[in-house]
Design a protein around this motif. Sequence first.
Motif, mmCIF file in Angstrom:
data_model
loop_
_atom_site.group_PDB
_atom_site.id
_atom_site.type_symbol
_atom_site.label_atom_id
_atom_site.label_comp_id
_atom_site.label_asym_id
_atom_site.label_seq_id
_atom_site.Cartn_x
_atom_site.Cartn_y
_atom_site.Cartn_z
ATOM 1 N N PHE B 147 0.836 -1.200 0.000
ATOM 2 C CA PHE B 147 0.000 0.000 0.000
ATOM 3 C C PHE B 147 0.874 1.255 0.000
ATOM 4 C CE2 PHE B 147 -2.081 3.506 2.217
ATOM 5 C CZ PHE B 147 -3.159 3.701 1.359
ATOM 6 N N ILE B 186 -13.841 -5.275 -4.009
ATOM 7 C CA ILE B 186 -13.628 -6.040 -2.778
ATOM 8 C C ILE B 186 -14.937 -6.624 -2.238
ATOM 9 C CG2 ILE B 186 -12.748 -5.892 -0.400
ATOM 10 C CD1 ILE B 186 -11.065 -3.406 -1.666
ATOM 11 N N ALA B 451 -4.434 0.508 -4.883
ATOM 12 C CA ALA B 451 -4.216 1.045 -3.526
ATOM 13 C C ALA B 451 -5.322 0.579 -2.587
ATOM 14 C CB ALA B 451 -4.168 2.569 -3.584
ATOM 15 N N GLU B 452 -6.559 0.647 -3.060
ATOM 16 C CA GLU B 452 -7.693 0.246 -2.209
ATOM 17 C C GLU B 452 -7.601 -1.238 -1.843
ATOM 18 O OE1 GLU B 452 -11.561 0.833 -3.922
ATOM 19 O OE2 GLU B 452 -12.566 0.411 -2.029
ATOM 20 N N LEU B 455 -4.912 -1.707 0.799
ATOM 21 C CA LEU B 455 -5.360 -1.138 2.076
ATOM 22 C C LEU B 455 -6.330 -2.099 2.757
ATOM 23 C CD1 LEU B 455 -5.386 1.341 3.989
ATOM 24 C CD2 LEU B 455 -7.332 2.202 2.698
ATOM 25 N N SER B 456 -7.230 -2.637 1.945
ATOM 26 C CA SER B 456 -8.206 -3.581 2.482
ATOM 27 C C SER B 456 -7.518 -4.831 3.040
ATOM 28 C CB SER B 456 -9.185 -3.959 1.373
ATOM 29 O OG SER B 456 -10.031 -4.981 1.807
ATOM 30 N N LEU B 459 -5.760 -4.054 6.343
ATOM 31 C CA LEU B 459 -6.671 -3.920 7.478
ATOM 32 C C LEU B 459 -7.344 -5.247 7.817
ATOM 33 C CD1 LEU B 459 -8.215 -0.436 6.638
ATOM 34 C CD2 LEU B 459 -6.461 -0.961 8.322
ATOM 35 N N ALA B 460 -7.416 -6.147 6.838
ATOM 36 C CA ALA B 460 -7.993 -7.456 7.116
ATOM 37 C C ALA B 460 -7.059 -8.267 8.019
ATOM 38 C CB ALA B 460 -8.246 -8.200 5.817
ATOM 39 N N THR B 463 -6.000 -4.276 12.181
ATOM 40 C CA THR B 463 -6.569 -2.922 12.091
ATOM 41 C C THR B 463 -5.618 -1.882 12.703
ATOM 42 O OG1 THR B 463 -7.788 -3.451 14.094
ATOM 43 C CG2 THR B 463 -9.016 -3.568 12.022
#
Lengths: 200, 550
Positions: B147, B186, B451-452, B455-456, B459-460, B463
């Motif tokens: 990311f 996603i 990027a998204e 990022l996902s 965070l998965a 967090t």
Amino acid sequence: MMKSGWFARAARSASIPEHPEAQQPFVNWKADTIMSLPNRDTIIAIGLLFFTGVLIWASFDIRSPDYGTLAPSAWPRSVLGILLVFGLIYLFQSLRASPAVAGTEESDARGGLMGWFVKYRNPLWCYLIYFLFLATLPFFGALIGGILLVFFLLSVLGGFAPKKLLLHGAIATISMGAMWSIFTFGLRVILPRGSLFEVI
Amino acid sequence: MLIENLLGAFAEIGNIQTLAFMVIGATAGLISGAIPGFTIAMAVVLTLPFTFGMPPAQGIATMIGVFVGGLSGGLMSGILTGIPGTPSSVATTFDGFPMARNGDPGFALGLGVWASFFGGIISAILLIAVAPQLARVGLEFQPWDYFSLVFFALTITASLAGQNLIKGLIAGALGLLIATFGEDDINGVSRFDFGVEYLQEGFAFLPVLIGLFAFSRLMTDVRDPKTATMALTEMQDVSIRIEHRRAALTVLKSWGNLIRSSLIGVFTGILPAAGSSISNVLAYDQAKKASRTPEKFGSGFADGIIAPESANNATAGGSLITMMALGIPGDIITAVMLGALLIHDVIPSPSFITEAPVLAYSIFLAFFIANFLVLGLQSGALKLFVLVTRVRMYVLAAVILAYCGIGVFALHNIVSDIWTLFIFGIVGYILRNLGFPLAPVILGVVLGPIAEKWLSRSLAISTDVSLFFTQPWSLFFVIASVFSLLFTLYQRDRGKKPWTRFYPPALMLSLSVPLFMMGGVVRPVVATGLIAFGLYLLYRAQKTQTATES
């Protein structure tokens, strides 16, 4: 042996005024009147902020499923947040800039709306013709529609003299015919046929 | 392993069909590179629709043919008319045009052709040697690092912004925003559809790209009715023969200049956002400084053609190194290439070379072959170029506009893609006229979904956001991003404001921290070197500051 051509002439015509004195009355007019008007960048910045605001509001309509860690609205909202900050900086910068240097093009202002239409008549015609091409595509199909598109674009941009019309017709038919053949037979793409053919 | 991959790649692209497509691509690139006002990026963008139906290796090889052809094509108009076909050939005109005017156009063209060839080959060798080594680093990356790497690539938009930083940043953010419309990859949830069916699918990458870049560019070209009806260039003399033998020997004799310029080109290409438009001028400048006869530069001197032409072709190899090894685009052309890979369901990332070695080596090989093809095609392309220059701008524009529509339809066989092209044709034209650069928009559209995704994934796993700053590689890219954002300001104020003296040492000292965190032997040694050099620069900056104040 060789001469400079289209690019040099385009650059010249785009950036160097032929008669600097001729610009003078306009400059004075601009200096007198522009103080009361917001500059172009300010208007763009306000428009951008409005657009950002609408999308931020719309982002609350994005459904949040029970699964997944990153909500579907999180990334767009982050981007909108960044855009909002940049938009505010842009607005602030445009307000700080003096009207004389802010991005109002001289020729945009000259002649009002009519002058603007004259200046951008070629792109405006092109967009209109393209729009009509798209609107009539289900009827004419890609081949006939494409030939008409190229023919009208050529004629609007190059002129309507009878000899030219003939040339434009030939160019449109040959170029679109070639393109249609390459995509249909070479690349096996099924291009829109158009209901006109079904009627025939 | 290298031989095995190269053989696999050769099987992929070493067939008549792929080579024929590469020849067509290289010729198209040569011609479009030679036409002033037509950029290489536009040529590569317009090639994309033809590559949908091809296997990924064949499609990318065709586009590389266009890319390399475009870089070499710029020299033809630069030398013969004094007007560079592309920004990457600006410095070629400094000596190429005077040499042609002095009655030696064949030799001038020959120098350009052979310097381009050797520059391309040197960078191809470096590409094959360096990219896989650099890509090994990518295997260490975790989602946070990915990311931050993409975030770093996005900060390149600041460098692509040109004069107005804020407009460039806004353009980049707009690109990211465009990519968020429609169903998200996603969770499969529709975003910003406003209840309109057309918006539920989002905007496909290609129509957006062609609309923003090609459609709006053509509208700009035909805006003035007078210039729209003129021929592209007016050339009367068509009986020029390229002097291959004499030129090749001269280029080889000037080997020092050739290697230096090629290395400048490769290095500039590796740096994000610093493309061939910079490298050719940089190489010319260095060649002049290193020359024993600098006064001859500008009057039709051979070294003045060799330097920029070898550098601009070498830049292509450099930018491919960044693209292949790290999965991030260095410039607009590699951004388009990445988009093409995405269309072929190949996800570019730092592990790309490891995961898809045959495709990766096919790209290397295609770049190598393209240089040979362009060398062989130059003489024929010169005659074609002279013919093309007689065409009126409006004729080209009308035919290309129709082609754009048919081309984007071929992507998904749906008419709504042509509407997207039309809409973004208008958006692009408005942005152009309002002074917003379009390259950052493209970069945002390409990199936004990547990027998204990372990022996902980050965070998965956890967090904990602090991981973006505590993971060594992630921290490395975060620091690089901050300095990348400041780079435009640094360039603008360098030598004028005191803070700019502290920019390079601050960068070095900051980057040494994550390198120490990585452990091992080599990286702490590199970090120590960076600290030592940074401290030396800091000492010099302080000394200059004191001298200025006193």
